[in-house]
Design an enzyme around this catalytic site. Structure first.
Site, mmCIF file in Angstrom:
data_model
loop_
_atom_site.group_PDB
_atom_site.id
_atom_site.type_symbol
_atom_site.label_atom_id
_atom_site.label_comp_id
_atom_site.label_asym_id
_atom_site.label_seq_id
_atom_site.Cartn_x
_atom_site.Cartn_y
_atom_site.Cartn_z
ATOM 1 N N TYR A 11 29.827 38.280 17.268
ATOM 2 C CA TYR A 11 30.541 38.830 17.875
ATOM 3 C C TYR A 11 29.959 39.501 18.188
ATOM 4 O O TYR A 11 31.143 41.054 17.258
ATOM 5 C CB TYR A 11 31.931 39.265 18.645
ATOM 6 C CG TYR A 11 32.861 37.138 19.366
ATOM 7 C CD1 TYR A 11 31.514 36.454 19.491
ATOM 8 C CD2 TYR A 11 34.121 37.328 19.049
ATOM 9 C CE1 TYR A 11 32.349 35.317 19.657
ATOM 10 C CE2 TYR A 11 34.512 36.351 19.236
ATOM 11 C CZ TYR A 11 33.970 34.766 19.984
ATOM 12 O OH TYR A 11 34.299 33.799 20.082
ATOM 13 N N LEU A 13 41.255 31.000 31.340
ATOM 14 C CA LEU A 13 40.730 30.998 32.669
ATOM 15 C C LEU A 13 39.871 30.507 33.529
ATOM 16 O O LEU A 13 38.569 31.095 33.973
ATOM 17 C CB LEU A 13 40.836 32.512 32.792
ATOM 18 C CG LEU A 13 42.917 32.799 33.034
ATOM 19 C CD1 LEU A 13 42.535 34.463 32.437
ATOM 20 C CD2 LEU A 13 43.740 31.791 33.409
ATOM 21 N N ARG A 25 36.948 31.004 31.484
ATOM 22 C CA ARG A 25 36.001 32.355 31.220
ATOM 23 C C ARG A 25 35.999 33.167 32.422
ATOM 24 O O ARG A 25 35.161 34.538 33.184
ATOM 25 C CB ARG A 25 34.424 32.636 31.424
ATOM 26 C CG ARG A 25 34.255 31.426 30.015
ATOM 27 C CD ARG A 25 32.588 31.298 29.631
ATOM 28 N NE ARG A 25 32.146 30.508 28.451
ATOM 29 C CZ ARG A 25 32.414 29.221 28.612
ATOM 30 N NH1 ARG A 25 33.535 28.420 29.347
ATOM 31 N NH2 ARG A 25 32.550 28.225 27.446
ATOM 32 N N GLY A 26 37.261 33.494 33.414
ATOM 33 C CA GLY A 26 37.193 34.246 34.451
ATOM 34 C C GLY A 26 37.580 33.232 35.990
ATOM 35 O O GLY A 26 37.806 34.048 36.726
ATOM 36 N N SER A 78 40.747 32.905 36.799
ATOM 37 C CA SER A 78 41.754 33.731 37.267
ATOM 38 C C SER A 78 42.099 34.607 38.420
ATOM 39 O O SER A 78 43.085 35.381 38.504
ATOM 40 C CB SER A 78 41.147 35.598 36.543
ATOM 41 O OG SER A 78 39.448 35.921 37.797
#
Length: 342
Positions: free
Chosen positions: A62, A212, A214-215, A218
């Protein structure tokens, strides 16, 4: 907004550590999701630790080490025994930030670990796991190397990521596996067929990333301008994923609006509802939430206090039946190398 303190804990399998019921994934604090703010990331990590979050998930790839350095700095002055570091290795990066393959050779694993320990500023990693399978190295050989590192005290537990039921059995036969990190959400339920039952049979916990999606789940995602017209969005890998493109995105955002109806009736946000659903799937599952700001962190942790009744769960099944999400969770090329999808 100050996050509510987490009060629930969950064991990561029969051999792993006990963690707070919601963990934090750090990936988006370094790359993949567009520009990140180191100052806000650091403040978010401190707020998470103050709220009782114990499981923090990172990887040496990362940000090509940036993520581990960020976490190491956040842990300064904290009691090491209060923190569970989950770290992944094996995916190679090139100087331009691209991907350069997978390497699980014994010498490479030890080298990866040595560098991670230095960046994190710790003498051991709680859960160390290969991020993907290396087709050139049998899983048994990888686990044997990790077992040696457990005996030497450099790591405490061995985890896996995105593997199928057969690989899980083969690995566990060599050394106990604490937990399997794998995507699990209202939009991604494939593990329920074979992988989750196998993990439970073997006493292996689940750390569920992508709670979620990846959004998408959300409740905050909007299509916005095309990536080529927005430099920040152009650096966000999600705009290359099938679920975030074209008609798939329209279909998926329509499902989110169905969830919003259920959430508003219950007095919670869509994100809280989605995280609470993952929590409801069993006491052996710890959702990993990729909150990058204190505001999103506070919203996510509040899901720990959301109780879903049988009627709520039925409403969620009606709103998003299994398999309802449009598009695969990764690009075709990546799906082909996922052992969990084979």
């Amino acid at each position: 907004m100050t996050p509510l303190p987490l009060t629930q804990t969950r064991a990561l399998g029969t051999t792993g550590p006990v963690a707070a019921a919601i963990g934090i994934g750090l990936m988006g604090m370094s790359d993949h999701y567009g520009a990140a703010d180191d100052t806000e990331s650091a403040a978010t990590l401190q707020a998470a630790l103050d709220a009782g979050v114990t499981l923090l998930d990172t990887a040496d790839f990362y940000g090509s080490g940036h993520n581990e350095l960020l976490l190491g700095e956040a842990l300064r002055g904290r009691r090491r025994e209060d923190i569970i570091i989950s770290d992944k290795f094996g995916l190679l990066r090139d100087p331009a930030g691209g991907w350069a393959g997978i390497d699980h050779r014994p010498g490479s694993i030890k080298n990866f670990l040595a560098s991670s320990l230095r960046r994190l500023g710790t003498e051991y990693i709680d859960i160390y796991r290969p991020a993907r399978l290396d087709p050139a190295v049998p899983i048994e050989e990888t686990i044997q190397v990790l077992a040696q590192l457990v005996r030497k005290g450099h790591i405490r537990h061995i985890g896996l990521s995105e593997v199928g039921a057969d690989t899980l059995r083969r690995a566990h036969a060599v050394h106990p596996i604490s937990d399997l990190q794998i995507e699990y959400s209202l939009f991604s339920r494939r593990i329920e067929k074979d992988i989750l039952p196998t993990a439970r049979e073997l006493g292996i916990g689940i750390t569920a990333y992508g709670a979620l999606s990846r959004g998408l789940l959300s409740g905050h995602w909007t299509p916005g301008p095309a990536p080529e017209r927005d430099p920040l969005r152009g650096r966000d890998v999600r705009f290359r994923l099938p679920r975030f493109t074209g008609e798939n995105l329209d279909r998926n955002l329509g499902l989110v609006e169905e969830l919003r109806v259920v959430a508003e009736a219950k007095g919670v946000t869509v994100a809280q509802l989605a995280i609470a659903w993952v929590l409801s799937r069993g006491a052996d599952i710890v959702p990993i939430v990729g909150a990058r700001t204190r505001e999103r962190l506070a919203e996510a942790l509040a899901a720990g206090d959301v109780e879903l009744s049988p009627d709520d769960l039925a409403d969620l099944e009606d709103a998003v039946p299994p398999g309802a999400a449009a598009g695969t969770r990764y690009e075709v090329s990546q799906m082909k190398v996922l052992d969990s999808e084979s």
